[in-house]
Design a protein around this motif. Structure first.
Motif, PDB file in Angstrom:
ATOM      1  N   ILE A  47       0.863  -1.198   0.000  1.00  9.90           N
ATOM      2  CA  ILE A  47       0.000   0.000   0.000  1.00  9.90           C
ATOM      3  C   ILE A  47       0.892   1.238   0.000  1.00  9.90           C
ATOM      4  O   ILE A  47       1.757   1.387   0.870  1.00  9.90           O
ATOM      5  N   ALA A  48       0.678   2.126  -0.980  1.00  8.55           N
ATOM      6  CA  ALA A  48       1.533   3.311  -1.144  1.00  8.55           C
ATOM      7  C   ALA A  48       1.605   4.126   0.151  1.00  8.55           C
ATOM      8  O   ALA A  48       0.582   4.481   0.732  1.00  8.55           O
ATOM      9  N   GLY A  49       2.852   4.379   0.605  1.00 10.79           N
ATOM     10  CA  GLY A  49       3.074   5.274   1.746  1.00 10.79           C
ATOM     11  C   GLY A  49       3.003   4.626   3.114  1.00 10.79           C
ATOM     12  O   GLY A  49       3.415   5.221   4.109  1.00 10.79           O
ATOM     13  N   TRP A  50       2.492   3.381   3.200  1.00 12.04           N
ATOM     14  CA  TRP A  50       2.266   2.770   4.504  1.00 12.04           C
ATOM     15  C   TRP A  50       3.594   2.490   5.222  1.00 12.04           C
ATOM     16  O   TRP A  50       4.533   2.007   4.623  1.00 12.04           O
ATOM     17  N   ALA A  63     -15.951  -2.318   9.964  1.00 20.50           N
ATOM     18  CA  ALA A  63     -14.573  -2.838   9.955  1.00 20.50           C
ATOM     19  C   ALA A  63     -13.752  -2.154   8.856  1.00 20.50           C
ATOM     20  O   ALA A  63     -12.580  -1.808   9.056  1.00 20.50           O
ATOM     21  N   MET A  64     -14.354  -1.929   7.700  1.00 23.98           N
ATOM     22  CA  MET A  64     -13.672  -1.225   6.601  1.00 23.98           C
ATOM     23  C   MET A  64     -13.323   0.215   7.013  1.00 23.98           C
ATOM     24  O   MET A  64     -12.242   0.717   6.687  1.00 23.98           O
ATOM     25  N   ASP A  65     -14.209   0.852   7.758  1.00 22.96           N
ATOM     26  CA  ASP A  65     -13.930   2.228   8.231  1.00 22.96           C
ATOM     27  C   ASP A  65     -12.671   2.247   9.098  1.00 22.96           C
ATOM     28  O   ASP A  65     -11.823   3.136   8.968  1.00 22.96           O
ATOM     29  N   VAL A  66     -12.555   1.261  10.011  1.00 25.29           N
ATOM     30  CA  VAL A  66     -11.366   1.197  10.881  1.00 25.29           C
ATOM     31  C   VAL A  66     -10.118   0.932  10.028  1.00 25.29           C
ATOM     32  O   VAL A  66      -9.070   1.543  10.239  1.00 25.29           O
ATOM     33  N   TRP A  67     -10.220   0.032   9.063  1.00 22.56           N
ATOM     34  CA  TRP A  67      -9.098  -0.260   8.154  1.00 22.56           C
ATOM     35  C   TRP A  67      -8.590   1.014   7.485  1.00 22.56           C
ATOM     36  O   TRP A  67      -7.396   1.312   7.505  1.00 22.56           O
ATOM     37  N   ARG A  68      -9.489   1.790   6.904  1.00 24.92           N
ATOM     38  CA  ARG A  68      -9.097   2.998   6.170  1.00 24.92           C
ATOM     39  C   ARG A  68      -8.415   4.008   7.108  1.00 24.92           C
ATOM     40  O   ARG A  68      -7.407   4.622   6.755  1.00 24.92           O
ATOM     41  N   LYS A  69      -8.974   4.126   8.304  1.00 22.48           N
ATOM     42  CA  LYS A  69      -8.433   5.053   9.304  1.00 22.48           C
ATOM     43  C   LYS A  69      -7.029   4.597   9.739  1.00 22.48           C
ATOM     44  O   LYS A  69      -6.101   5.403   9.864  1.00 22.48           O
ATOM     45  N   MET A  70      -6.894   3.288   9.971  1.00 23.98           N
ATOM     46  CA  MET A  70      -5.619   2.727  10.439  1.00 23.98           C
ATOM     47  C   MET A  70      -4.531   2.858   9.360  1.00 23.98           C
ATOM     48  O   MET A  70      -3.399   3.248   9.654  1.00 23.98           O
ATOM     49  N   ILE A  71      -4.879   2.534   8.112  1.00 24.46           N
ATOM     50  CA  ILE A  71      -3.904   2.655   7.015  1.00 24.46           C
ATOM     51  C   ILE A  71      -3.463   4.114   6.865  1.00 24.46           C
ATOM     52  O   ILE A  71      -2.271   4.412   6.755  1.00 24.46           O
ATOM     53  N   SER A  72      -4.414   5.050   6.913  1.00 26.14           N
ATOM     54  CA  SER A  72      -4.097   6.489   6.793  1.00 26.14           C
ATOM     55  C   SER A  72      -3.214   6.954   7.952  1.00 26.14           C
ATOM     56  O   SER A  72      -2.254   7.708   7.748  1.00 26.14           O
TER      57      SER A  72
END
Length: 429
Positions: free
Chosen positions: A133-136, A305-314
């Motif tokens: 994932i770009a930037g992670w 769960a997808m919301d938490v994923w997006r927040k965590m990756i960001s």
């Protein structure tokens, strides 16, 4: 022996060579002395081989684990407003469960401080997958880890250098001295990091089958029981599930391919075995920390769960909307017969993905994010001669031949009954 050192490495090696039980002071000293360089690599290599050949009793394993924990810092999450729970897998082929699981459990109210590792050999590493994932960012300071945990409920990152430094040295040495398989050493390596990480509860996923480290279910059970005992001794609520790794998990093996599949699961779809295992582990983790009334299945379906994923990756510098890397070249392997897929050897698929560039043969090598294998048919499904069985992905087409070589005979097609391990082989608490 220096006047300042209470023991000599030679006497400790000789004791274990002669099947003696090491004393607590001997174990404390040898781990500390090795960490600070007073015991040489060749001496520790000899001790590791003696342990592999002659074993350790539960008291020795417990003390060895504690000595490794005490070689570094211990993390503390008591300032969080929710209980902490983590999951550890002994690794397998296509095992991407951590990716959807951590945000799913966080969406249900627990905090998940998930310290993960890199792949070595045929088993993929969680950090390598997420780096597609770009930037992670995999490496976070303790302060940043706490911040991400407080804001998102989950963090997946590399263990810091201060956590069980004895294990880092020992792990590298075991790898080059053919002592990786020793159950006391595997158990203490995993559990020293997990206990030092400071989680209050831990669920272990001990894989068994051809694609697992512990291909024999009896050995897998022994490892699971040893680790559960170590966790409980340290005051961590611990249980283990022995799970099937005779067939790859899901339909992909390889870094970006597995992230893509994990996103399908978080979006409410994805392969049935990955979804089932993710939900089983989420339920076990929530139950262990006493969170009731939250249904992980619903949290996958309703998008939380997808919301938490997006927040965590960001929060870790990643762009959840960036397109995932795609390999430059692909090659399809088709079925040479019609019938039912009876078996698929997980180890062959794992080694093929590794040969395509998805894994590394020594620590520090870089991996190809887009490399790996897509599986089109799994055991129990019907296939017609000429239909696609696998699609191979790599940036370096000269790798195809060696990957194809290991996939020869990896699948049996016929008309008899499919014999498979159950997804959950055993539960140990």
């Amino acid at each position: 022996m220096s006047a300042l050192e209470p023991f000599s490495a030679v006497e400790i090696i000789a004791a274990k060579r002669d099947k003696a039980v090491l004393t607590n002071p001997q174990i404390d000293w040898v781990i500390d002395a090795y960490t600070r360089g007073a015991v040489a690599d060749e001496q520790m290599s000899a001790l590791l081989m003696a342990i592999l050949l002659n074993g350790m009793n539960s008291q020795e394993i417990s003390r060895w684990t504690n000595a490794m924990i005490n070689s570094g810092e211990k993390m503390n999450w008591s300032m969080l407003d929710r209980p902490t729970v983590d999951k550890h897998s002994t690794g397998g082929v296509g095992d991407k469960i951590t990716l959807p699981l951590a945000p799913l459990v966080a969406a249900c109210g627990a905090a998940v401080p998930q310290l993960s590792g890199r792949g070595l050999g045929h088993t993929g590493g969680t950090l390598d997958k997420l780096e597609a994932i770009a930037g992670w960012q995999a490496s976070l300071s303790n302060e940043k880890m706490l911040q991400v945990l407080q804001e998102c409920g989950a963090v997946i990152c590399a263990a810091g250098a201060g956590l069980a430094p004895a294990d880092k040295k020992l792990y590298a040495l075991r790898d080059v001295t053919a002592t990786v398989e020793a159950i006391p050493l595997i158990a203490s390596s995993i559990m020293s990091k997990k206990i030092a990480e400071g989680t209050s509860a831990l669920v272990l996923d001990v894989k068994t089958g051809s694609g697992a480290f512990m291909s024999d279910p009896l050995k897998a059970r022994e490892l699971a029981q040893t680790m559960v005992g170590l966790g409980k001794d340290a005051g961590v609520k611990t249980l283990a599930l022995v799970t099937a790794m005779d067939v790859p998990l899901g339909l992909t093996a390889g870094n970006a391919l597995e992230v893509r599949e994990s996103l399908e699961v978080l979006a409410g779809g994805g392969p049935a075995d990955v979804v089932e295992l993710t939900i089983i582990f989420a339920r076990e983790m929530l139950e262990l920390v006493g969170i009731k009334g939250k249904d992980p299945e619903r949290a996958l379906k309703d998008g939380s769960a997808m919301d938490v994923w997006r927040k965590m990756i960001s929060a870790q510098g990643g762009n959840p909307d960036a397109p995932l890397p795609v390999a430059k070249e692909k090659l399809t392997i088709s079925a040479d017969a019609s019938g039912t897929v009876l078996s698929m050897d997980a180890m062959s698929v794992g080694v093929a993905a590794w040969r395509l560039g998805a894994g590394r043969s020594r620590q520090g090598e870089s991996v190809q994010s887009g490399a790996g294998i897509e599986i089109h048919k799994k055991p129990g499904e019907k296939i017609v001669a000429g239909e696609p069985l696998y699609t191979l992905h790599t940036d370096t087409p000269e790798r195809f031949a060696r990957a194809q070589e290991v996939l020869e005979g990896s699948v049996a097609i016929g008309s008899t009954d499919v014999k498979r391990l159950p997804l959950i082989v055993e539960r140990i608490n």
